[in-house]
Write an enzyme that holds these catalytic residues in place. Structure first.
Site, PDB file in Angstrom:
ATOM      1  N   GLU D  78       0.824  -1.207   0.000  1.00 13.15           N
ATOM      2  CA  GLU D  78       0.000   0.000   0.000  1.00 13.15           C
ATOM      3  C   GLU D  78       0.861   1.261   0.000  1.00 13.15           C
ATOM      4  OE1 GLU D  78      -2.982  -0.099  -0.685  1.00 13.15           O
ATOM      5  OE2 GLU D  78      -3.477  -2.213  -0.322  1.00 13.15           O
ATOM      6  N   CYS D 141      -8.295  -1.913   7.617  1.00 17.35           N
ATOM      7  CA  CYS D 141      -6.917  -1.941   7.141  1.00 17.35           C
ATOM      8  C   CYS D 141      -6.419  -0.528   6.902  1.00 17.35           C
ATOM      9  CB  CYS D 141      -6.826  -2.769   5.853  1.00 17.35           C
ATOM     10  SG  CYS D 141      -7.162  -4.524   6.146  1.00 17.35           S
ATOM     11  N   HIS D 165      -1.346  -6.024   1.867  1.00 17.33           N
ATOM     12  CA  HIS D 165      -2.600  -6.768   1.773  1.00 17.33           C
ATOM     13  C   HIS D 165      -2.344  -8.146   1.180  1.00 17.33           C
ATOM     14  CE1 HIS D 165      -5.686  -3.418   2.354  1.00 17.33           C
ATOM     15  NE2 HIS D 165      -6.157  -4.441   3.020  1.00 17.33           N
TER      16      HIS D 165
END
Lengths: 202, 202, 202, 202
Positions: D78, D141, D165
């Site tokens: 991310e 998240c 993830h």
């Protein structure tokens, strides 16, 4: 006045539905607002410069950017623009940004300022597939959205700003011969009319 | 005469674009052929019985079945029907076939008999996303196609037979709120008009 | 004896997980059956010829063909082989079949003869993603499956015959840099061991 | 010390691979750094509170959050966390945030601070499918990532912070019986080991 922008074709695409939608909306009127539709160059500097000039010249009440997002199946109402250019392919000037900021020393991100939930509800009621998207990518679309939000914020301009990503057109998918989602031009146009109706009334 | 069939809604679907397309084509005329559009029940026995009665009563030159294929992005021109019913969900009579044949002692499969390559070329030229599909699934669509091809073959009937699977309509995807491909009704209709033009000329 | 076949690499692929799995199973033993694992050429005539020679030479109890299916996420237990070669790309000899039959005057299709439901239940219980697939495509995989089923049927051979399609390997997806599903080699191997356990016990 | 966090199961999931990976890395050592692996509650307040307590107590050099992203096929590194909670489903306390900020008056977003390009290059070289993702969603998240980056920034803490993830596990996909991508536990673990090797060396 509501400013609507599309983009010219780029990469391997021979056309760009966002260009056609912007042209199709130019001169229309929604809730007392004239629409001005313009087509932006797919250029790492000139797209943003063009929008800033339009912002100064026309003092719009709202700005709705439109762009193409290959592989998406629905109208994507963008929630956020991030301060990064990370192009998967070069722009039409042959420039490929790899990890640089849209605006050096700009904040990491801006939230868009159109009423997304209301727009989504109206589109869904009208039977136009749409959703709220959390990424506008890292190509010209995100960059233009970021630059506009930055300019509007910095100058304290009243314009609310948003971005709608379009699926490929059926013609593009037919030509590609690939299992990709598409949306027909008249439906896209109807969707953007709904967006503008909500924006004009907000 | 060209017989065009759609299906009534089934499962959780409140509508079925194949029904609307079949109704929309009913009474039209292509290359000297009248089109008769009918809607079939989603029923493990009655759909096939209904087609066989129409075959006897109307002696069609061609039969184009149309059905709905959730999650497909393009018009799917089916190449083959297999002798198996393996329903993921029950039909509208509450019956769920699990691995039984469409026709006991029937051959494993029939190839469809429309000019698929020619149809695909015409659709692509018209900008309608389409492809040749190698599976019509194992639900009512495949079963109806198999039953019709079996009946036509067994009786030596002249009718050429094919099947076109449609994507979901935009309204269905908007209501589902899921990232699924769709195709707008007017574009589907234009695609089927192209199919019938090629079929009528063949 | 159980004959297991994989394929050599083809197209742009530098490796083929089906080759590695076939080699990994060669010499293993399941329920009293020796496994012979061989690698077939991706060649429109030689793949089938090779299998027919093995059929005559080894008189196997079962034949499990394995091949690669880009873009599938799970082990695909093929239900049917159809009498058509319609290659999206040329084979390794540079030949691209476009719509010709695997066997002129052969029947339209054969059903595979392994206990698919039992295999699927065993894989699911073992936590290996799998499903029953209704199309093996129209490339070498389908053709080999068709040819083997045709040879076995024509000669009245006892061998039960099936086909398992594999996803891409993680290494292939990492190299491609694309959002494609993959399955790791050890998991694929565990899956095929489960397949062979069920086949050997049937 | 490197802090690695996973999440407990949530929604309809009976397990969570991020929990297993965090446990599997607990007590390991990379480049002179001890790893502490902990499992966070899927709770709109307690997840962030737990991380802040760990930050104060252990003064980590780096924090690698791990979570589950159904439908993704690769490890997602991310790039950014946004200041929005917009839960598609309720958390484990039954709370469903709909459009509220993670931190009232916090900035719109933070960029993560791990060397993503270097990590991606190492994963690709190791044959582990991965990519740089531009959205961590709007569930726990993203919220945890945002909260941690906010806490670290506000306190001037040295810890670099990132989020990975994970796809579904094969067992989850086998149980779901759906065409969804998965990644096997040992491959996920190998991927996270690579991530930690690069993070430890940076």
């Amino acid at each position: 006045m509501i400013l609507v922008t599309g983009f010219e074709p780029f990469g391997t695409h021979k056309s760009n539905p966002s260009e056609e939608i912007a042209r199709g909306l130019d001169g229309r009127r929604f809730g007392g607002h004239d629409v001005r539709g313009v087509v932006l160059p797919v250029h790492h500097r000139e797209a943003a410069a063009r929008v800033e000039a339009l912002l100064r010249a026309h003092d719009p009440d709202a700005i709705v950017h439109i762009g193409l997002a290959e592989a998406r199946a629905r109208l994507a109402l963008e929630r956020v623009a991030v301060n990064v250019m990370d192009y998967a392919i070069a722009d039409n000037a042959g420039y490929q940004a790899l990890g640089e900021p849209c605006v050096p020393d700009g904040p990491p991100a801006y939230f868009t300022t159109l009423p997304l939930r209301e727009i989504l509800a109206a589109l869904t009621a009208d039977g136009v597939p749409a959703y709220i998207s959390n990424t506008a990518g890292t190509y010209l679309c995100n960059q233009t959205l970021y630059s506009t939000l930055h300019a509007v914020t910095r100058t304290g301009h009243r314009a609310r700003v948003g971005f709608v990503h379009l699926p490929l057109s059926p013609t593009m998918v037919a030509a590609a011969g690939a299992e990709l989602p598409s949306m027909d031009g008249p439906l896209m146009l109807r969707g953007l009319e709904t967006v503008l109706r909500v924006v004009a009334a907000a």
